[in-house]
Enzyme design. Structure first.
Site, PDB file in Angstrom:
ATOM      1  N   PRO A  42      37.677  33.695  41.830  1.00  0.00           N
ATOM      2  CA  PRO A  42      37.246  34.281  40.551  1.00  0.00           C
ATOM      3  C   PRO A  42      38.095  35.503  40.217  1.00  0.00           C
ATOM      4  O   PRO A  42      38.282  36.381  41.052  1.00  0.00           O
ATOM      5  CB  PRO A  42      35.784  34.679  40.821  1.00  0.00           C
ATOM      6  N   LEU A  43      38.611  35.555  39.002  1.00  0.00           N
ATOM      7  CA  LEU A  43      39.516  36.623  38.586  1.00  0.00           C
ATOM      8  C   LEU A  43      39.004  37.216  37.276  1.00  0.00           C
ATOM      9  O   LEU A  43      38.983  36.529  36.247  1.00  0.00           O
ATOM     10  CB  LEU A  43      40.939  36.082  38.403  1.00  0.00           C
ATOM     11  N   THR A  44      38.584  38.458  37.315  1.00  0.00           N
ATOM     12  CA  THR A  44      38.010  39.100  36.138  1.00  0.00           C
ATOM     13  C   THR A  44      39.036  39.216  35.016  1.00  0.00           C
ATOM     14  O   THR A  44      40.190  39.543  35.261  1.00  0.00           O
ATOM     15  CB  THR A  44      37.473  40.494  36.504  1.00  0.00           C
TER      16      THR A  44
ATOM     17  N   GLN B 240      30.624  32.386  39.739  1.00  0.00           N
ATOM     18  CA  GLN B 240      30.363  33.556  40.586  1.00  0.00           C
ATOM     19  C   GLN B 240      29.401  34.493  39.874  1.00  0.00           C
ATOM     20  O   GLN B 240      29.592  34.828  38.709  1.00  0.00           O
ATOM     21  CB  GLN B 240      31.646  34.313  40.920  1.00  0.00           C
TER      22      GLN B 240
ATOM     23  N   CYS C  76      32.826  42.962  44.743  1.00  0.00           N
ATOM     24  CA  CYS C  76      33.328  43.759  43.617  1.00  0.00           C
ATOM     25  C   CYS C  76      33.260  45.245  43.963  1.00  0.00           C
ATOM     26  O   CYS C  76      32.193  45.763  44.313  1.00  0.00           O
ATOM     27  CB  CYS C  76      32.511  43.485  42.356  1.00  0.00           C
TER      28      CYS C  76
ATOM     29  N   HIS D  79      37.527  38.714  51.968  1.00  0.00           N
ATOM     30  CA  HIS D  79      38.714  39.432  51.489  1.00  0.00           C
ATOM     31  C   HIS D  79      39.059  40.500  52.520  1.00  0.00           C
ATOM     32  O   HIS D  79      38.207  41.297  52.891  1.00  0.00           O
ATOM     33  CB  HIS D  79      38.413  40.065  50.122  1.00  0.00           C
TER      34      HIS D  79
ATOM     35  N   GLY E  21      43.553  37.106  50.645  1.00  0.00           N
ATOM     36  CA  GLY E  21      44.299  38.346  50.510  1.00  0.00           C
ATOM     37  C   GLY E  21      45.783  38.187  50.758  1.00  0.00           C
ATOM     38  O   GLY E  21      46.201  37.759  51.829  1.00  0.00           O
ATOM     39  N   ASP E  22      46.592  38.489  49.738  1.00  0.00           N
ATOM     40  CA  ASP E  22      48.053  38.592  49.849  1.00  0.00           C
ATOM     41  C   ASP E  22      48.760  37.269  50.122  1.00  0.00           C
ATOM     42  O   ASP E  22      49.857  37.266  50.679  1.00  0.00           O
ATOM     43  CB  ASP E  22      48.432  39.597  50.951  1.00  0.00           C
TER      44      ASP E  22
ATOM     45  N   ARG F  21      45.416  37.368  43.147  1.00  0.00           N
ATOM     46  CA  ARG F  21      46.519  37.925  42.369  1.00  0.00           C
ATOM     47  C   ARG F  21      47.791  37.080  42.476  1.00  0.00           C
ATOM     48  O   ARG F  21      48.602  37.055  41.549  1.00  0.00           O
ATOM     49  CB  ARG F  21      46.809  39.358  42.829  1.00  0.00           C
TER      50      ARG F  21
END
Length: 638
Positions: free
Chosen positions: A275-277, A329, A362, A434, A472-473, A508
């Protein structure tokens, strides 16, 4: 030093060459210029808002740009009445207050701006590309459509539609008859041959649209919930303690609906888009499906706003048919909010959700101050009641997205996962971890050593194991192999199973490199061309107009979301320009970077003015007073 470089003065005997900046992408020297490339927007020297200031002069940014520029609101008098657009009488015209929208189509036609595809600075690739006309044979925006020349009678301003005659032939005419049968296409009945006078509409493809009846009940606070609010339960408990006869209360963990068969999701060997805001909207997820994503999830939605029937929040739960495995989500601070929302989702027949993801990650103060997001990791009683309440109602599994803890020095994810496993709540589908704490937000590198340790040693063999997905990353297929596939093979201290599963959960990395799922599945670094990336942006623009609308407001929203995405996309440096492959997540492009073409150079620019220039190629010229500033401060250098 290459042969093309001029010789430099000999260094002193004790001088050593400075190591390369680990936070700057190492690019081949032929792509580095001493000044800003000429194809980019040239700004005055005294402009303090230039994004391309040096790293040393850049102030640390975090949070959001809350006072960023907004589009001016379009007055109701400048909008056409939709009833008139359909060729129907307006039901409010004869009322006491009258209709606040414009009924004079000829006046609107005289003042109508040219389509965004027309003119010297228009986006000519959008000519005849009204998404609603192409798909449905009818555009509900009529004269307000910014691509409406195809379906507007330019003499009267009336809206046209494609219909079928008695012989089944397609005809184009006024929507007089069609307006009486526009809801035929939205019925569940399918016929081989459309009836005469029926507007040619494809089946409405976007799913998870809340019914009007449920929306009204939520807004009027009359929805028949079974689960009571937390303050109602406390009040009933106090009355009972005083010796008064209190009515039987329904706790947050009482099932509201009969149990249904629950199908768990297999995340193994899948690419999952986290999920990406803001940027993880429906048009973006359609792009990700095109590039090979297996599982998608909607943006974080707040249960408090959903339970009020707020339309802007329910939009975040919409699903496109291409999303064959889709989750939503939800963030909330109380068990009754989670449970009540689960009741609404379970009761809606037209809602299709494969899993519900609980947000325990969050880091925003606005969310944590309400006891939600990362703060819920510290409130285990509420977390347990939330899981029990939802999983006695929902027919789908629940996943739990969390961070390592509140701060990096005191990680708690391993304790929390062990406790959730001991609760033996049926239907917990997976943990998503995360590798950063709440206070870290998105700074520093994700702690994959801790993620692996949690996978190996946090759960007990006495209970059913719950899969763990690390996050992550992940920015290349080599990152996926190094951070996930190698760690999956490790075992616990006692030789026990590792619950970390091979799943590429992208955040990201997907925003900066949307083609990352293809790279991971094909195990390669894709040197994608600027032309291919422009085609991707054209698809997003087309999907955006289809999702947000083809009127001026829809064009504005599509442009804003496009620019938000470009604030991430510009960080990508093409493989063919790199000195060291692959690029790392925490590396940013150097200043004055020149691509292999003017288009590629524009895409590499850190300056908002160049992003706007790119948006004009796709959506036509912006107004003279148009301004843009990214929502997230990390993307706007000061």
């Amino acid at each position: 030093m290459t042969s093309t470089e001029s010789p430099a003065p000999a260094p002193e005997a004790d001088a050593e060459p400075s190591p390369p900046d680990s936070f700057t992408v190492q690019v081949k020297s032929e792509f580095l210029l001493d000044e800003r490339p000429s194809c980019l927007v040239q700004e005055p020297e005294d402009n303090g808002g230039d994004n391309e200031t040096s790293t040393d002069d850049r102030k640390p940014n975090r949070g959001q740009n809350k006072k960023r520029p907004r589009d001016s609101k379009i007055a109701d008098a400048d909008k056409a009445c939709l009833a008139v657009v359909r060729g129907e009488p307006c039901p409010f015209e004869k009322s006491g207050k009258g209709c606040r929208y414009n009924h004079d189509l000829k006046e609107m036609l005289a003042n109508r701006p040219e389509d965004i595809s027309e003119g010297e600075e228009g986006a000519d690739w959008l000519k005849d590309e009204c998404p609603f006309w192409k798909k449905n044979g009818y555009c509900q925006f009529g004269i307000m459509c910014r691509l409406g020349k195809t379906h507007i009678n330019m003499a009267t301003g009336q809206n046209l539609c494609r219909t079928v005659d008695e012989s089944g032939n397609e005809t184009i005419g006024l929507p007089t008859q069609a307006g009486q049968s526009t809801d035929v296409s939205s019925s569940n009945e399918s016929t081989d041959k459309p009836k005469p006078g029926t507007v040619l509409k494809h089946q409405i493809d976007v799913k998870n649209i809340l019914s009007k009846e449920t929306t009204n009940l939520l807004r009027k606070n009359k929805y028949p919930f079974v689960c009571k609010r937390h303050f109602e339960m406390k009040k009933g408990s106090k009355d009972n303690n005083k010796g008064q006869a209190a009515p039987p209360t329904v706790t947050a963990t009482t099932p509201a609906l009969p149990a249904k068969e629950r199908k768990l999701i297999d995340f193994r060997n899948k690419v999952y888009i986290a999920p990406l805001t803001t940027v993880g909207n429906l048009p973006f997820r359609r792009i990700m499906k095109h590039y090979g994503a297996d599982i998608t999830c909607g943006e974080m939605a707040l249960a408090e706003q959903l339970l009020k029937g707020q339309a802007s929040e329910w939009v975040l739960l919409k699903r496109h048919p291409s999303e064959d495995c889709f989750g939503v989500q939800i963030a909330a601070g109380h068990a009754d909010q989670f449970t009540r929302l689960a009741e609404v989702l379970a009761n809606e027949d037209n809602f299709e959700v494969d899993f519900l993801d609980m947000n325990l990650g969050c880091p925003l103060d606005l969310i944590c101050n309400k006891g939600a997001g990362a703060c819920l990791m510290l409130r285990e009683k509420k977390l347990r009641a939330s899981l029990e309440g939802m999983l006695k109602v929902l027919p789908c599994p629940v996943t739990v997205k969390m961070r390592t803890g509140w701060n990096e020095k005191e990680p708690i994810a391993h304790h929390l996962q062990r406790n959730i496993q001991k609760w033996t709540i049926d239907g917990v589908g997976a943990f998503m971890l995360h590798g950063r704490s709440r206070l870290q937000r998105y700074s520093r590198s994700a702690n994959w050593d801790y993620i692996t340790e949690v996978g190996c040693n946090s759960q007990s063999s006495e209970f059913n194991n719950i899969p763990l997905i690390g996050n992550g990353d992940i920015f290349s297929y080599s990152d996926y192999e190094e951070k996930i596939l190698k760690n999956v093979e490790k075992r616990g201290e006692d030789g026990g199973a590792n619950n970390l599963i091979p799943c590429a959960m992208l955040g990201r990395g997907a925003l900066i490199k949307p083609w990352l799922p293809t790279e991971i599945k094909e195990r390669r670094d894709w040197d994608i061309s600027a032309t291919e990336r422009l085609d991707m942006l054209k698809d997003f623009t087309r999907f955006g107009l289809e999702h947000w609308g083809s009127d001026q407001q829809g064009v504005n929203r599509t442009r804003r979301f496009l620019l938000e995405w470009l604030s991430f996309l510009h960080r990508y440096v093409p493989v063919g320009m790199l000195e060291v492959v692959p690029q790392q997540m925490n590396q940013r492009p150097p200043n004055n970077l020149c691509g292999r073409s003017d288009l590629e150079t524009i895409m590499l620019s850190k300056n908002c003015a160049d992003w706007i220039k790119l948006s004009e190629m796709l959506l036509g010229k912006v107004p003279d007073d148009f301004q843009f500033e990214p929502k997230h401060k990390a993307n706007s250098y000061k």
